[in-house]
Design a protein around this motif. Structure first.
Motif, PDB file in Angstrom:
ATOM      1  N   VAL A 116      -2.385 -10.370 -31.878  1.00 27.32           N
ATOM      2  CA  VAL A 116      -3.899 -10.708 -32.175  1.00 27.32           C
ATOM      3  C   VAL A 116      -4.309 -10.579 -33.432  1.00 27.32           C
ATOM      4  CG1 VAL A 116      -6.024  -9.730 -31.371  1.00 27.32           C
ATOM      5  CG2 VAL A 116      -4.325  -9.364 -29.910  1.00 27.32           C
ATOM      6  N   ASP A 117      -3.449  -9.692 -34.431  1.00 26.66           N
ATOM      7  CA  ASP A 117      -4.202  -9.834 -35.961  1.00 26.66           C
ATOM      8  C   ASP A 117      -3.392 -10.776 -36.712  1.00 26.66           C
ATOM      9  OD1 ASP A 117      -1.780  -8.341 -35.414  1.00 26.66           O
ATOM     10  OD2 ASP A 117      -2.386  -6.819 -36.903  1.00 26.66           O
ATOM     11  N   ASP A 118      -2.394 -11.611 -36.063  1.00 26.59           N
ATOM     12  CA  ASP A 118      -1.877 -12.549 -36.898  1.00 26.59           C
ATOM     13  C   ASP A 118      -2.488 -13.676 -37.304  1.00 26.59           C
ATOM     14  OD1 ASP A 118       0.343 -14.137 -38.060  1.00 26.59           O
ATOM     15  OD2 ASP A 118       1.408 -14.303 -36.276  1.00 26.59           O
ATOM     16  N   ALA A 119      -3.006 -13.853 -38.510  1.00 28.50           N
ATOM     17  CA  ALA A 119      -3.645 -15.080 -39.060  1.00 28.50           C
ATOM     18  C   ALA A 119      -2.876 -16.498 -39.298  1.00 28.50           C
ATOM     19  CB  ALA A 119      -4.408 -14.661 -40.411  1.00 28.50           C
ATOM     20  N   GLY A 120      -1.574 -16.312 -39.075  1.00 27.88           N
ATOM     21  CA  GLY A 120      -0.729 -17.695 -39.255  1.00 27.88           C
ATOM     22  C   GLY A 120      -0.486 -17.869 -40.633  1.00 27.88           C
ATOM     23  N   PHE A 121      -0.826 -17.162 -41.589  1.00 25.95           N
ATOM     24  CA  PHE A 121      -0.577 -17.108 -43.070  1.00 25.95           C
ATOM     25  C   PHE A 121      -0.711 -15.848 -43.801  1.00 25.95           C
ATOM     26  CE2 PHE A 121      -5.262 -17.393 -42.573  1.00 25.95           C
ATOM     27  CZ  PHE A 121      -5.723 -16.870 -43.579  1.00 25.95           C
ATOM     28  N   THR A 122      -0.010 -15.932 -44.928  1.00 25.27           N
ATOM     29  CA  THR A 122      -0.176 -14.729 -45.773  1.00 25.27           C
ATOM     30  C   THR A 122      -0.780 -15.072 -47.124  1.00 25.27           C
ATOM     31  OG1 THR A 122       1.864 -14.868 -46.538  1.00 25.27           O
ATOM     32  CG2 THR A 122       1.411 -13.620 -44.653  1.00 25.27           C
ATOM     33  N   VAL A 123      -1.269 -14.311 -48.002  1.00 24.19           N
ATOM     34  CA  VAL A 123      -1.684 -14.474 -49.316  1.00 24.19           C
ATOM     35  C   VAL A 123      -1.379 -13.292 -50.133  1.00 24.19           C
ATOM     36  CG1 VAL A 123      -4.061 -14.502 -50.658  1.00 24.19           C
ATOM     37  CG2 VAL A 123      -3.964 -15.709 -48.442  1.00 24.19           C
ATOM     38  N   ALA A 124      -0.668 -13.713 -51.303  1.00 27.11           N
ATOM     39  CA  ALA A 124      -0.076 -12.786 -52.032  1.00 27.11           C
ATOM     40  C   ALA A 124      -0.125 -13.336 -53.494  1.00 27.11           C
ATOM     41  CB  ALA A 124       1.364 -12.508 -51.681  1.00 27.11           C
ATOM     42  N   ALA A 125       0.078 -12.342 -54.297  1.00 23.51           N
ATOM     43  CA  ALA A 125      -0.073 -12.532 -55.961  1.00 23.51           C
ATOM     44  C   ALA A 125       1.148 -13.415 -56.126  1.00 23.51           C
ATOM     45  CB  ALA A 125      -0.199 -11.412 -56.686  1.00 23.51           C
ATOM     46  N   ARG A 162     -10.335 -27.593 -42.798  1.00 25.69           N
ATOM     47  CA  ARG A 162      -9.165 -26.904 -42.289  1.00 25.69           C
ATOM     48  C   ARG A 162      -8.733 -25.615 -42.509  1.00 25.69           C
ATOM     49  NH1 ARG A 162      -4.706 -31.528 -40.435  1.00 25.69           N
ATOM     50  NH2 ARG A 162      -4.353 -30.258 -38.659  1.00 25.69           N
ATOM     51  N   LEU A 163      -8.780 -25.474 -43.916  1.00 30.15           N
ATOM     52  CA  LEU A 163      -8.248 -24.391 -44.283  1.00 30.15           C
ATOM     53  C   LEU A 163      -9.174 -23.332 -44.323  1.00 30.15           C
ATOM     54  CD1 LEU A 163      -6.511 -25.558 -47.841  1.00 30.15           C
ATOM     55  CD2 LEU A 163      -5.364 -24.652 -45.649  1.00 30.15           C
ATOM     56  N   ALA A 164     -10.640 -23.821 -44.358  1.00 32.13           N
ATOM     57  CA  ALA A 164     -11.803 -22.660 -44.444  1.00 32.13           C
ATOM     58  C   ALA A 164     -11.987 -22.105 -42.941  1.00 32.13           C
ATOM     59  CB  ALA A 164     -12.957 -23.347 -44.809  1.00 32.13           C
ATOM     60  N   LYS A 165     -11.496 -23.141 -41.943  1.00 29.07           N
ATOM     61  CA  LYS A 165     -11.615 -22.699 -40.550  1.00 29.07           C
ATOM     62  C   LYS A 165     -10.374 -21.581 -40.211  1.00 29.07           C
ATOM     63  CE  LYS A 165     -11.783 -24.554 -35.973  1.00 29.07           C
ATOM     64  NZ  LYS A 165     -11.915 -25.731 -35.146  1.00 29.07           N
ATOM     65  N   LEU A 166      -9.344 -21.920 -40.760  1.00 29.25           N
ATOM     66  CA  LEU A 166      -8.308 -21.047 -40.703  1.00 29.25           C
ATOM     67  C   LEU A 166      -8.590 -19.570 -41.247  1.00 29.25           C
ATOM     68  CD1 LEU A 166      -5.664 -20.753 -39.387  1.00 29.25           C
ATOM     69  CD2 LEU A 166      -4.568 -21.364 -41.595  1.00 29.25           C
ATOM     70  N   GLY A 167      -9.471 -19.476 -42.133  1.00 29.91           N
ATOM     71  CA  GLY A 167      -9.889 -18.194 -42.568  1.00 29.91           C
ATOM     72  C   GLY A 167      -9.203 -18.195 -43.993  1.00 29.91           C
TER      73      GLY A 167
END
Length: 514
Positions: free
Chosen positions: A356-365, A405-410
């Motif tokens: 449920v909490d899987d956004a489909g991407f990760t953000v890292a430095a 699309r990127l904004a809609k994905l979060g």
């Protein structure tokens, strides 16, 4: 001269997907024809197929590159591009597919078994597929994805029931030649056998295969001699037979020490397929009984050999003595191994729903960027990376579609929550951008005031903000004031000198209000 190759490195490249087409229907008597660009075709896969009719990897030794075709681009009039044909490569049964680092990726041990080495790229969508209620006539299309490319290591492991173990010149090739119709090379010098040989043996109602593999010496598990080439081919054997040379002229060798040396190498070897060679049934064949000294030695050491707990048979491949007893012993061990083998269970379909909490991407430095250049971030995920690959950055509308699309994905909210600031470098795939939040959610996540605006507008691109713009009533009053200073000819009204009816400024103001 025919060659046997059981290990090759294969370079495989899948086909790229075809580009989508951006086309608008233009036809007489058809107003507003709308977008009609077709989708691009799928790129071809490279597939390995186990073929019982292929017995060596020699073809890949001479031609180590395999490239699949590209998909065709889409065209107007809703015509989709053709999909590329898959490239199927026939490999011997028992081929193991590994990465260059040694990771096992596939085991083609069943005839007809398939392994997709690399997958072809998806075709890009045409503007007809991209049209929607809010984007009725897109002026862009998506690009086709490039195909995958990588290196694979193919290793052939013999599919034999019985594997013969022994030092060089112990008589393994002679034993296979005496038991079957196989005719391996036989000579009176070590390492005559450089490649495996398979022979089919029948004993009563039982039929099985025997593998003659290169000789083994101490240190073979570490790659000494032809050890790895030898050990690789016994991983699938269900029965192992120690062929012991009882007529050797080497004074530091005897049957018991030979068996112990072989077992030490088997224990030190780690099979790539995860099997355990210690559990395989063994048979000891004391060879060269036609030599008088060998018969005396066999009689002397037989009690010590039987102490291992395995059946012991005295044979002579030259005189063909003891072969029938050995054949039936091997047949019985093979049949027992076949009965105790695990029943093949059809693969079960396992469904793993996304969390449920899987956004489909990760953000890292991004640690690969020098901190002197400023903060940098990297976005990893299947969808964002695929979307970036399919974007035509020469088309502003396509870039805007990617941003939506990127904004809609979060992605913007995730960057803001990670601590990104406007102007930071953000890398997605192979492209690096200077990040500027473009959605109200992204701006709000940074704690900045959100300026309302019409759809399709951006206050950052305006020289004057919307708050400085005059209201509608103020613009109307200014227009009336400008008309007061115009004469009758500029207003298009007949003056009283031309016989026209005089008109007061109050009447003009009343007309404007009406």
């Amino acid at each position: 001269m025919a060659r046997f190759v059981d290990r090759v490195t294969l370079h495989v490249t899948a086909g790229a997907g075809g580009h989508g087409c951006a086309s608008i229907r233009r036809e007489k008597f058809v107003p507003l024809g709308g977008p009609d660009g077709g989708n691009g075709g799928r790129g071809g896969d490279v597939v390995l197929v186990a073929d019982p009719g292929v017995h060596t990897l020699l073809d890949f030794h001479h031609r180590p590159h395999a490239v699949a075709g590209n998909g065709r681009p889409g065209m107007g009039a809703f015509r989709n591009g053709a999909n590329a044909e898959d490239v199927e490569l026939a490999v011997p049964e028992g081929t193991v597919v590994m990465s260059p680092e040694g990771e096992v990726l596939g085991d083609l041990n069943v005839p007809g078994m398939r392994f997709v080495a690399v997958a072809g790229g998806r075709g890009g969508l045409g503007n007809a597929a991209l049209a929607g209620p809010t984007r009725k006539a897109p002026g862009f299309a998506l690009l086709g994805e490039p195909g995958d490319s990588r290196d694979l290591v193919l290793e052939l492991r013999s599919m034999a029931d019985v594997g013969l173990l022994g030092f060089p010149s112990a008589g393994k090739s002679s034993l296979v030649s005496a038991l079957s119709a196989a005719r391996p090379k036989i000579a009176d010098y070590p390492f005559t056998t450089l490649t495996p040989h398979l022979g089919v043996v029948s004993a009563g109602d039982s039929t099985f295969t025997v593998a003659d593999v290169p000789g083994l010496i101490p240190g073979a598990s570490g790659g000494k001699g032809l050890g790895l080439d030898f050990l690789r081919h016994i991983e699938r054997c269900s029965v192992l037979v120690h062929v012991v040379d009882c007529a050797t002229f080497e004074t530091d060798r005897d049957p018991v020490s030979d068996i112990r040396a072989l077992e030490a190498e088997l224990a030190a070897y780690t099979p790539a397929l995860g099997t355990d060679l210690a559990d395989r049934p063994r048979i000891v064949a004391l060879n060269k009984m036609d030599v008088p000294d060998a018969a005396d030695l066999a009689e002397l050491v037989r009690p010590d050999v039987e102490a291992f707990g395995w059946p012991v048979v005295e044979i002579s491949t030259a005189a063909h003595t003891g072969l029938r007893e050995l054949t039936f012993l091997m047949a019985g061990a093979v049949e027992e191994a076949r009965r105790t083998a695990l029943v093949t269970v059809p693969p079960r379909v396992v469904l793993r729903p996304k969390a449920v909490d899987d956004a489909g991407f990760t953000v890292a430095a991004d640690t690969s960027v020098d901190p002197v250049e400023g903060p940098a971030w990297v976005v990893r995920g299947e969808k964002p990376e695929r979307w970036v690959r399919q974007t035509d950055f020469a088309n502003d509308e396509a870039v805007g579609y990617l941003a939506d699309r990127l904004a809609k994905l979060g992605v913007e909210e995730a960057l803001a929550e990670a601590g990104a600031s406007p102007g930071d470098m953000v890398t997605i795939g192979v492209h690096t951008f200077d990040w500027e939040p473009s959605t109200p959610a992204g701006v709000a996540a940074l704690g900045q005031p959100v300026q309302a605006g019409n759809r399709g507008t951006d206050a950052r691109l305006d020289n004057v903000g919307r708050a400085d713009r005059s209201s509608a009533s103020e613009r109307k009053a200014a227009r009336i004031e400008r008309r007061r200073h115009r004469d009758d000819s500029e207003l298009g009204v007949a003056s009283w000198a031309d016989g026209g009816e005089s008109v007061s400024w109050e009447n003009l103001a009343g007309w404007d209000e009406e």
